[in-house]
Design a protein around this motif. Structure first.
Motif, short mmCIF file in Angstrom:
data_model
loop_
_atom_site.label_atom_id
_atom_site.label_comp_id
_atom_site.label_asym_id
_atom_site.label_seq_id
_atom_site.Cartn_x
_atom_site.Cartn_y
_atom_site.Cartn_z
N TRP A 215 0.82 -1.21 0.00
CA TRP A 215 0.00 0.00 0.00
C TRP A 215 0.86 1.27 0.00
O TRP A 215 0.45 2.30 -0.56
CB TRP A 215 -0.95 0.00 1.19
CG TRP A 215 -0.27 -0.01 2.54
CD1 TRP A 215 0.10 -1.10 3.27
CD2 TRP A 215 0.12 1.14 3.29
NE1 TRP A 215 0.71 -0.72 4.44
CE2 TRP A 215 0.72 0.66 4.50
CE3 TRP A 215 0.02 2.52 3.11
CZ2 TRP A 215 1.22 1.51 5.48
CZ3 TRP A 215 0.51 3.37 4.09
CH2 TRP A 215 1.11 2.86 5.25
N LYS A 216 2.06 1.22 0.60
CA LYS A 216 2.92 2.39 0.60
C LYS A 216 3.33 2.77 -0.83
O LYS A 216 3.45 3.95 -1.16
CB LYS A 216 4.17 2.13 1.45
CG LYS A 216 3.89 1.95 2.93
CD LYS A 216 5.17 1.70 3.69
CE LYS A 216 4.90 1.48 5.18
NZ LYS A 216 6.14 1.20 5.94
N ASP A 217 3.53 1.75 -1.66
CA ASP A 217 3.89 2.01 -3.05
C ASP A 217 2.72 2.64 -3.80
O ASP A 217 2.93 3.42 -4.73
CB ASP A 217 4.33 0.71 -3.73
CG ASP A 217 5.59 0.13 -3.09
OD1 ASP A 217 6.59 0.86 -3.00
OD2 ASP A 217 5.55 -1.03 -2.66
N GLY A 218 1.49 2.31 -3.40
CA GLY A 218 0.33 2.95 -4.01
C GLY A 218 0.30 4.45 -3.73
O GLY A 218 0.02 5.25 -4.62
N PHE A 219 0.61 4.83 -2.49
CA PHE A 219 0.65 6.26 -2.16
C PHE A 219 1.78 6.96 -2.91
O PHE A 219 1.63 8.11 -3.34
CB PHE A 219 0.82 6.44 -0.65
CG PHE A 219 -0.45 6.28 0.13
CD1 PHE A 219 -1.45 7.23 0.04
CD2 PHE A 219 -0.66 5.17 0.92
CE1 PHE A 219 -2.64 7.09 0.75
CE2 PHE A 219 -1.83 5.01 1.64
CZ PHE A 219 -2.83 5.97 1.56
N ARG A 220 2.91 6.27 -3.06
CA ARG A 220 4.01 6.87 -3.82
C ARG A 220 3.63 7.06 -5.28
O ARG A 220 4.01 8.04 -5.92
CB ARG A 220 5.27 5.99 -3.72
CG ARG A 220 6.48 6.58 -4.44
CD ARG A 220 6.97 7.85 -3.76
NE ARG A 220 7.95 8.57 -4.59
CZ ARG A 220 8.67 9.61 -4.16
NH1 ARG A 220 8.53 10.03 -2.92
NH2 ARG A 220 9.53 10.21 -4.96
N ALA A 221 2.85 6.11 -5.82
CA ALA A 221 2.39 6.24 -7.20
C ALA A 221 1.50 7.46 -7.36
O ALA A 221 1.61 8.20 -8.35
CB ALA A 221 1.66 4.97 -7.63
N VAL A 222 0.62 7.69 -6.40
CA VAL A 222 -0.24 8.89 -6.45
C VAL A 222 0.63 10.14 -6.42
O VAL A 222 0.42 11.10 -7.19
CB VAL A 222 -1.23 8.89 -5.27
CG1 VAL A 222 -1.97 10.24 -5.20
CG2 VAL A 222 -2.24 7.76 -5.42
N TYR A 223 1.61 10.16 -5.53
CA TYR A 223 2.53 11.29 -5.45
C TYR A 223 3.24 11.52 -6.79
O TYR A 223 3.37 12.65 -7.26
CB TYR A 223 3.55 11.05 -4.33
CG TYR A 223 4.70 12.04 -4.31
CD1 TYR A 223 4.56 13.28 -3.71
CD2 TYR A 223 5.93 11.72 -4.91
CE1 TYR A 223 5.61 14.19 -3.69
CE2 TYR A 223 6.98 12.62 -4.88
CZ TYR A 223 6.82 13.85 -4.27
OH TYR A 223 7.85 14.75 -4.27
N ALA A 224 3.72 10.41 -7.40
CA ALA A 224 4.44 10.53 -8.67
C ALA A 224 3.52 11.03 -9.78
O ALA A 224 3.95 11.82 -10.63
CB ALA A 224 5.05 9.18 -9.04
N ILE A 225 2.27 10.57 -9.79
CA ILE A 225 1.32 11.04 -10.80
C ILE A 225 1.14 12.55 -10.69
O ILE A 225 1.16 13.28 -11.70
CB ILE A 225 -0.03 10.32 -10.65
CG1 ILE A 225 0.11 8.85 -11.08
CG2 ILE A 225 -1.10 11.01 -11.49
CD1 ILE A 225 -1.11 8.00 -10.74
N LEU A 226 0.98 13.04 -9.47
CA LEU A 226 0.81 14.48 -9.26
C LEU A 226 2.09 15.24 -9.57
O LEU A 226 2.07 16.28 -10.23
CB LEU A 226 0.38 14.75 -7.82
CG LEU A 226 -1.01 14.22 -7.43
CD1 LEU A 226 -1.24 14.42 -5.94
CD2 LEU A 226 -2.10 14.90 -8.24
#
Length: 233
Positions: A215-226
């Motif tokens: 799940w931590k990687d999911g949050f990082r993916a959101v950060y990277a998208i933004l």
């Protein structure tokens, strides 16, 4: 013409030998090279690769002294790639190298500069596993598409194939799984870059079998998208 297969690996002693064999025997009309980047493994993977290094003639093996993440391993591998085309291959057995031909076809026919596989498009087989992972992947793809104006169905997929000159035009920075949205955002900004998507099969593994993303990687993916889709316009 040559395909560079970049394989980042971290603690994959159970599968590394098999995936290398599959890559070596995958049916291809062009030459291939394997670039394996061991990202600080401690389970015997490094020892196996050191032995292989002395035996194989079309395999380049690079060792990170400590675990840095998939994105860092891919950057190392991309920098050493000599092929006309470069594909990402995970070291587990979730993706089948026998499908390289269908992924390369749009490029060999000069229709595409980048090809993404898709676990959600087409009628290929896939293992039934985690609902929330599937929902999360689709949500991240939707969010990425909103900022890139692409209509991908599987932004998070491992199988991405690039013309080498496309990779040479972008600077990648993400260390871990943020690589997927970062590279997607950056190729979307390239002028006249033709992106295709091809349905692939998928043999997902469970956490007990060694799956590492969480799940931590999911949050990082959101950060990277933004970060790369919204703020780096």
């Amino acid at each position: 013409m040559k395909l560079s297969v970049v394989i980042p690996c971290y603690n994959e002693i159970k599968t590394i030998e098999t995936i290398i064999q599959k890559v070596q025997t995958a049916p291809l009309e062009i030459d291939r090279e394997l670039i394996i980047v061991d990202d600080g493994s401690s389970d015997g993977t490094r020892e196996y690769l050191r032995q292989l290094e002395a035996e194989a003639d079309n395999v380049v093996i690079i060792f990170h002294e400590q675990n840095r993440g998939k994105g860092a391993a891919l950057r190392t591998g991309f920098a050493r790639a000599q092929g006309d085309f470069v594909i990402v291959q995970d070291a587990d057995l979730e993706y089948d190298p026998a499908e390289y031909g269908k992924l390369l076809r749009p490029m060999l026919e000069d229709k595409a500069d980048v090809v993404y596989g898709s676990r959600f498009a087409g009628g290929e087989s896939h293992r039934v596993l985690y609902f929330w992972h599937s929902l999360g992947n689709k949500g991240l793809t939707l969010m990425s598409n909103a900022f890139t104006n692409l209509n991908l169905t599987d932004m998070e997929v491992c199988y991405k194939v690039f013309r080498k000159q496309i990779l040479d035009q972008i600077e990648l920075k993400e260390e871990r799984f943020g690589f997927e949205p970062e590279v997607t955002a950056k190729i979307a900004k390239l002028k006249d870059c033709r992106i295709y998507e091809v349905g692939i099969s998928y043999y997902g593994r469970t956490y007990a079998e060694g799956k590492k993303i969480n799940w931590k990687d999911g949050f990082r993916a959101v950060y990277a998208i933004l970060k790369y889709g919204l703020f780096n316009r």
